[in-house]
Design a protein around this motif. Structure first.
Motif, short mmCIF file in Angstrom:
data_model
loop_
_atom_site.label_atom_id
_atom_site.label_comp_id
_atom_site.label_asym_id
_atom_site.label_seq_id
_atom_site.Cartn_x
_atom_site.Cartn_y
_atom_site.Cartn_z
N ASP A 76 33.56 42.00 -4.28
CA ASP A 76 34.87 42.07 -3.63
C ASP A 76 35.09 40.91 -2.66
OD1 ASP A 76 32.90 42.93 -1.96
OD2 ASP A 76 34.06 44.54 -1.06
N PRO A 125 38.48 38.50 -4.21
CA PRO A 125 39.34 39.43 -3.45
C PRO A 125 40.77 39.46 -3.99
CG PRO A 125 39.08 37.39 -2.23
CD PRO A 125 38.31 37.22 -3.50
N GLY A 126 41.03 40.39 -4.85
CA GLY A 126 42.39 40.57 -5.34
C GLY A 126 42.88 39.39 -6.15
N HIS A 127 44.09 38.90 -5.80
CA HIS A 127 44.69 37.81 -6.55
C HIS A 127 44.34 36.44 -5.99
CE1 HIS A 127 47.52 38.78 -3.27
NE2 HIS A 127 47.82 37.49 -3.28
N TYR A 167 39.61 30.06 0.03
CA TYR A 167 40.38 31.06 -0.72
C TYR A 167 41.81 30.55 -0.87
CZ TYR A 167 36.58 34.39 0.16
OH TYR A 167 35.37 35.02 0.21
N ASP A 172 45.71 31.47 -2.64
CA ASP A 172 46.58 32.50 -3.22
C ASP A 172 47.02 32.03 -4.60
OD1 ASP A 172 48.45 34.40 -3.87
OD2 ASP A 172 49.41 34.40 -1.89
#
Length: 605
Positions: A17, A21-23, A43, A45
């Motif tokens: 995770d 983490p997500g998108h 990171y 987006d």
């Protein structure tokens, strides 16, 4: 849009995770050898900013498998040691490659079209031996940026922990006259001053929004309670080239967000700008972001074998199996299965006939298969009679042991057994007192005067520290023996009457309460306030030892001791230079108790 992080972890311990983490797309650089020593992460987006290219390290030497192709590389050329003037190490050797500098996982380089982002975690000068390593890393970073600006005409953002204070305004002691006079004598600060605008190409964009702001620090020493008084330094930066200034809307620090010894810093980019020609350019177009989603560069964490399904993770062997595999019919294992080999049987004519394939499956052939069903529930076998007897004897013996009388006192481990006469007990107490008085004259070690000496390996040797601890333990043993001397002598005498036993019992209780009474912390000499107990965690002979310091937090102008700060620059509202070992405090308290006992016996006031 994107965030960069300084982290101390390793690829093997990175949770899924955190890696995915997500998108968000994630990129990591870890040390080659020192797991958890350093590292950086970026990171992005995936909905707004997917990098065009990405690579690990600054020198171009760190490559995935297979190596990046020419089209995948961010730059066509990289810094070369033979073209630069580098610092020599303590042995006088100049590095011939940048492999060691890039092996600690300190940089990620990502191409976003409009600019090249370099996330760095520059080395700290933990010792004199690391100064050359630190300076050579800065020079390698400077050369990489120079090639991007001059040879490729690219805009660059360098951000992260630079581990340098750029001006006296960025240091908690920068306002002191002694600090201002020698601030740029350090080679790293001198280099950084030349690299920043107006002397160099990089602009400290956050400071440009707050040119005269004091106390704008991003890092604090958590071991010294420095964040309480904002006694820190600004060593985290976002540096940009001149061409990006129209895109930057704002920048600041976020000291209220806690969770680390650093605080976040940020800049906001405009969604669009208008050029001098009147043309409007959107940020997503300038960063070459397409409307549809595209895959990130090959070094992204989503393509790692452990996250892309190409590698079996060790945890899969210990996890729960699917229900379809674990749920089994309980009667299935009890079914009478046909034998794997069958002998040929004669037919009516006496000929030998081999069994057919259908005969191997009784259910298919319509035969009834009997299943075993127990008529009574399963019960465990009883233990043998001899074993039950041994268990009963063991239980009885344990019960008997609980009622055994005449338990030895703790003082028997530290002194000779007492005689049956009260005179012998009193003589024993007198001898113990003489031993304590002789030990009080033993010399004690002189405690260092500052915190630095407490955490240094140059403090008292391990043999001296062990001797001090033995002396303190022996004194405690003597106190225990004295407190229990009355009960020892009373064990061999007839049971006294209740009126005569009340006084020895009260004396014993008072003696024990005095022995185990906690030693109050001493007061510091400047403020006269109770000090605070600390423990040495640094490796060395003093690791684990306890000491007392002034309980006030550090602050601008606090007294470091050892002449590190001029007396007229000391601010006494912050921590003073009081220091004392906890063992010395215990010995002083023990001597005070002995003097009080002596005065009580002699009848002195």
């Amino acid at each position: 849009m994107a965030s960069t992080i300084e982290m101390k972890s390793s690829r093997a311990t990175l949770p899924r995770d955190v890696a995915l983490p997500g998108h968000f797309h994630s990129f990591f650089s870890f040390p080659v050898n020192k797991g958890g020593y350093s590292g950086v992460a970026v990171y992005t987006d995936s909905h707004t900013a997917v990098p065009v290219k990405a690579e690990e390290g600054i020198s171009g030497r760190l490559q995935p498998q297979p190596p990046l192709s020419a089209e995948e590389r961010v730059s066509p050329s990289y810094p070369r040691p033979d073209e630069m003037t580098l610092y020599a190490d303590e042995e006088g050797e100049v590095p011939s490659t940048f492999d060691a500098l890039d092996a600690e996982g300190r940089a990620l380089v990502l191409d976003f079209g409009l600019f090249v982002l370099i996330n760095v975690y520059c080395p700290n000068e933990t010792s004199d031996a690391r100064l050359s390593f630190k300076m050579n890393y800065h020079l390698m970073l400077q050369e990489r940026v120079r090639r991007l600006i001059e040879e490729e005409h690219r805009e660059v953002i360098v951000l992260g922990d630079i581990n340098i204070c750029s001006t006296p305004l960025d240091h908690c002691d920068g306002h002191l006259p002694s600090s201002q006079a020698t601030f740029y004598d350090h080679p790293a600060r001198a280099w950084f001053r030349k690299w920043l605008s107006p002397n160099g190409p990089m602009i400290d964009i956050v400071r440009s929004f707050w040119p005269d702001r004091k106390g704008m620090f991003t890092c604090w020493n958590m071991k010294l309670q420095a964040r309480e008084t904002n006694y820190g330094a600004r060593i985290d930066y976002i540096l940009v080239t001149k061409g990006l200034l129209p895109w930057i809307q704002h920048g600041d620090i976020l000291p209220s967000l806690k969770g680390s010894d650093h605080c976040p810093i940020y800049i906001d980019l405009r969604d669009e700008i208008t050029l001098e020609s009147g043309e409007t350019v959107r940020l997503c177009d300038a960063m070459k972001q397409t409307d549809g989603t595209r895959d990130p560069p090959r070094i992204a964490a989503k393509f790692w074998d452990e996250f892309s399904g190409k590698q079996t993770v060790l945890s899969s062997f210990f996890g729960k199996r699917p229900e379809s595999q674990t749920k089994v019919d309980p009667t299935e294992s009890l079914t009478a299965s046909p034998p794997t080999t069958q002998a040929s049987t004669p037919n009516a004519q006496g000929e030998s006939v081999a069994p057919s394939s259908q005969s191997k499956n009784p259910e298919a052939s319509g035969e009834v298969v009997k299943k075993f069903k127990p008529s009574q529930p399963f019960r465990p076998l009883a233990a043998p009679a001899t074993k039950r007897k041994a268990v009963e004897q063991s239980a009885n013996s344990s019960k008997k042991r609980k009622h055994v009388k005449g338990q030895a006192s703790i003082a028997t481990f530290f002194s000779k057994p007492p005689t049956s006469s009260p005179t012998a007990a009193s003589s024993k107490t007198q001898k113990t007192q003489e031993v304590i008085e002789i030990e009080d004259d033993a010399p004690t070690s002189t405690p260092p005067s500052t915190l630095a000496s407490a955490l240094s390996d140059e403090a008292p040797s391990s043999s001296q520290a062990a001797q001090d601890q033995l002396e303190a333990d022996y004194r405690l043993a003597c106190e225990l023996a004295k407190a229990d001397a009355v009960s020892l002598s009373a064990d061999d005498e007839p049971a006294p009457s209740p009126s005569s036993s009340s006084q020895p019992q009260a004396q014993k209780k008072a003696a024990w309460s005095q022995v185990f009474a906690p030693v109050p912390p001493p007061n510091c000499l400047v403020h006269g306030e109770p000090t605070k107990l600390w423990t040495v965690n640094k490796q060395g002979p003093n690791k684990g030892k306890k000491f007392y310091l002034c309980s006030r937090p550090v602050g601008p102008g606090y007294d470091k001791g050892k002449g590190e700060r001029l007396r007229d620059e000391v601010d006494h509202q912050y921590r003073c230079n009081y220091f004392k070992w906890a063992s010395d405090v215990r010995k002083e308290a023990q001597r005070e108790r002995e003097r009080e006992r002596t005065r009580t016996k002699s009848g002195e006031p």
